[in-house]
Design an enzyme around this catalytic site. Structure first.
Site, short mmCIF file in Angstrom:
data_model
loop_
_atom_site.label_atom_id
_atom_site.label_comp_id
_atom_site.label_asym_id
_atom_site.label_seq_id
_atom_site.Cartn_x
_atom_site.Cartn_y
_atom_site.Cartn_z
N THR A 44 37.37 45.64 29.69
CA THR A 44 37.98 45.24 31.17
C THR A 44 36.66 45.12 31.96
O THR A 44 35.70 45.13 31.39
CB THR A 44 38.90 46.23 31.52
OG1 THR A 44 39.45 45.79 32.77
CG2 THR A 44 38.41 47.64 32.05
N LYS A 48 34.16 41.83 30.13
CA LYS A 48 34.79 40.83 29.47
C LYS A 48 33.95 39.70 28.85
O LYS A 48 34.16 39.16 28.01
CB LYS A 48 35.95 40.31 30.21
CG LYS A 48 37.06 41.30 30.30
CD LYS A 48 38.15 40.56 31.16
CE LYS A 48 39.39 41.57 31.15
NZ LYS A 48 40.33 41.15 31.81
N ASN A 69 39.01 40.39 26.01
CA ASN A 69 39.75 41.64 26.49
C ASN A 69 40.19 42.54 25.43
O ASN A 69 40.57 43.73 25.55
CB ASN A 69 41.03 41.37 27.16
CG ASN A 69 42.23 41.06 26.69
OD1 ASN A 69 42.07 40.43 25.27
ND2 ASN A 69 43.13 41.46 27.22
N ASP A 84 44.77 38.12 27.10
CA ASP A 84 45.17 37.98 28.55
C ASP A 84 46.13 36.56 28.72
O ASP A 84 47.08 36.55 29.47
CB ASP A 84 44.20 37.87 29.71
CG ASP A 84 43.70 39.11 29.97
OD1 ASP A 84 44.45 39.95 29.73
OD2 ASP A 84 42.30 39.37 30.22
N GLY A 108 40.30 32.45 42.36
CA GLY A 108 39.27 33.58 41.41
C GLY A 108 38.64 32.54 40.10
O GLY A 108 39.51 31.77 39.71
N GLY A 111 36.98 36.69 34.58
CA GLY A 111 37.21 36.61 33.13
C GLY A 111 38.99 36.34 33.06
O GLY A 111 39.28 35.77 32.28
N ALA A 112 39.74 37.09 34.00
CA ALA A 112 41.10 36.62 33.98
C ALA A 112 41.38 35.41 34.26
O ALA A 112 42.33 34.65 33.91
CB ALA A 112 41.83 37.69 34.91
N ARG A 133 32.71 31.67 44.92
CA ARG A 133 31.46 31.14 44.20
C ARG A 133 31.71 29.68 43.29
O ARG A 133 32.23 29.71 42.36
CB ARG A 133 30.60 32.09 43.32
CG ARG A 133 30.12 33.21 44.14
CD ARG A 133 29.18 33.94 43.18
NE ARG A 133 29.90 34.55 42.35
CZ ARG A 133 29.26 34.76 40.86
NH1 ARG A 133 28.25 34.31 40.58
NH2 ARG A 133 30.22 35.68 40.07
N TYR A 201 48.50 44.35 39.30
CA TYR A 201 49.74 45.23 38.88
C TYR A 201 49.73 46.61 39.41
O TYR A 201 50.71 47.19 39.45
CB TYR A 201 49.72 45.20 37.39
CG TYR A 201 48.52 45.82 36.74
CD1 TYR A 201 48.24 47.33 36.73
CD2 TYR A 201 47.71 44.82 36.14
CE1 TYR A 201 46.88 47.76 36.25
CE2 TYR A 201 46.40 45.15 35.58
CZ TYR A 201 46.19 46.45 35.74
OH TYR A 201 44.88 47.12 34.99
N GLY A 222 51.68 41.60 38.12
CA GLY A 222 51.12 41.36 36.97
C GLY A 222 51.37 42.51 35.66
O GLY A 222 51.01 42.53 34.63
#
Ligand code: NAP
Length: 254
Positions: A44, A48, A69, A84, A108, A111-112, A133, A201, A222
């Site tokens: 996590t 990742k 993940n 994921d 965002g 990674g997710a 960014r 979540y 989530g």
């Protein structure tokens, strides 16, 4: 969740443990995975992407997404995988949300977000990413060609969200203990009829979900994705069907 699933599956000599790892000690942690009696691992934040060069190979999905993940052990080799993306799609389906051919805005670019962008592009959705960014967001174009990039600013958000049918929060904003934060600016309008999915979540009900519902939209957080990505990892590690209801009950009883 995993320990409840292992016990329910009769895998009494297995256990799942949290292993906090400082970024500077990631290589050491991966060496431990190789030498110990490990059946696999989850990875996590913030590891990742950094874990990839330390592994022996990647599944095609992890290769495409560029984030791992789940680590699977096969014949002593450590293979990086990503559950994921499939976990997100499964939970969206469970909420009756179709991704195919829809316009999706992802907030965002970590990674997710990479997993979400890969999943949505694979399903033929139009993908937009808004992140603080820009260069990080631009890098997602390799996963979702044709993707549009926006700045996660009050000014750009309205333009980014215009006509979107699904909004996915893949930032940690709203996560415990910063429960009063949200990636959605207070006075920004949501696109009409959109479904808002918050990957956060914990807490089970986030500020973003409340904002969306107050605007008359459907929203989910989530937890379902967390269970599904875990169930898929469980199946890779053990070769057994995951007892999803037991996993859900274990989480709900925390
Ligand atoms: P990550 O790789 O650290 O990426 C987080 C992204 O959010 C980055 O683009 C980051 O930008 C951005 N961000 C962080 N703080 C921000 C802020 N204050 N304002 C604007 N942008 C901000 O993390 P991740 O692995 O993608 O995880 C993101 C969230 O998804 C976490 O809350 C995680 O728990 C959740 N998640 C849930 C599931 C599930 O099963 N439900 C699965 C995976 C992840 P910078 O790079 O500029 O910091």
């Amino acid at each position: 969740m995993h320990n409840a699933a292992l016990a329910a599956s009769g895998l009494n000599d297995w256990c799942y443990e949290a292993m906090p790892v400082e970024p500077s000690r990631l290589a050491e942690a991966v060496r431990t995975l190789r030498s110990g009696e490990f059946g696999g691992a989850n990875v996590t934040v913030p590891h990742k992407e950094a874990v990839i060069p330390l592994l022996d190979g990647l599944t095609p999905l992890a290769e495409t997404i560029g984030a791992v993940n789940t680590i699977i052990k096969r014949d002593g080799r450590l293979i990086g995988h990503n559950t994921d993306a499939a976990g997100l799609l499964a939970d969206l389906r469970a909420h009756g949300v179709r991704v195919e051919g829809r316009e999706v805005l992802i907030l965002g670019a970590g990674g997710a977000a990479r997993a979400a962008a890969g999943a949505c592009a694979e399903m033929g959705a139009g993908v937009r990413v808004a992140a603080r960014r820009r260069a990080q967001a631009e890098s997602l174009k390799e996963i979702a060609p044709g993707m549009q990039v926006f700045d996660l600013t009050r000014r750009d958000l309205a333009r980014a969200a215009e006509g979107c049918e699904l909004i996915i929060n893949a930032t940690p904003l709203g996560m415990w203990p910063q429960v009063d934060s949200s990636p959605w600016f207070e006075d920004a309008a949501f696109p009409a009829g959109a479904f808002v999915y918050d990957l956060v979540y914990n807490p089970a009900e986030t500020k973003l979900a409340r904002q969306a519902r107050a605007a008359g939209l459907r929203a989910a957080t989530g937890l379902g994705m967390l269970i599904e990505q875990g169930a898929l990892a469980f199946e890779w590690w053990t070769g057994r069907a995951a007892p999803r209801e037991i996993m859900r009950n274990a989480i709900s009883n925390l």
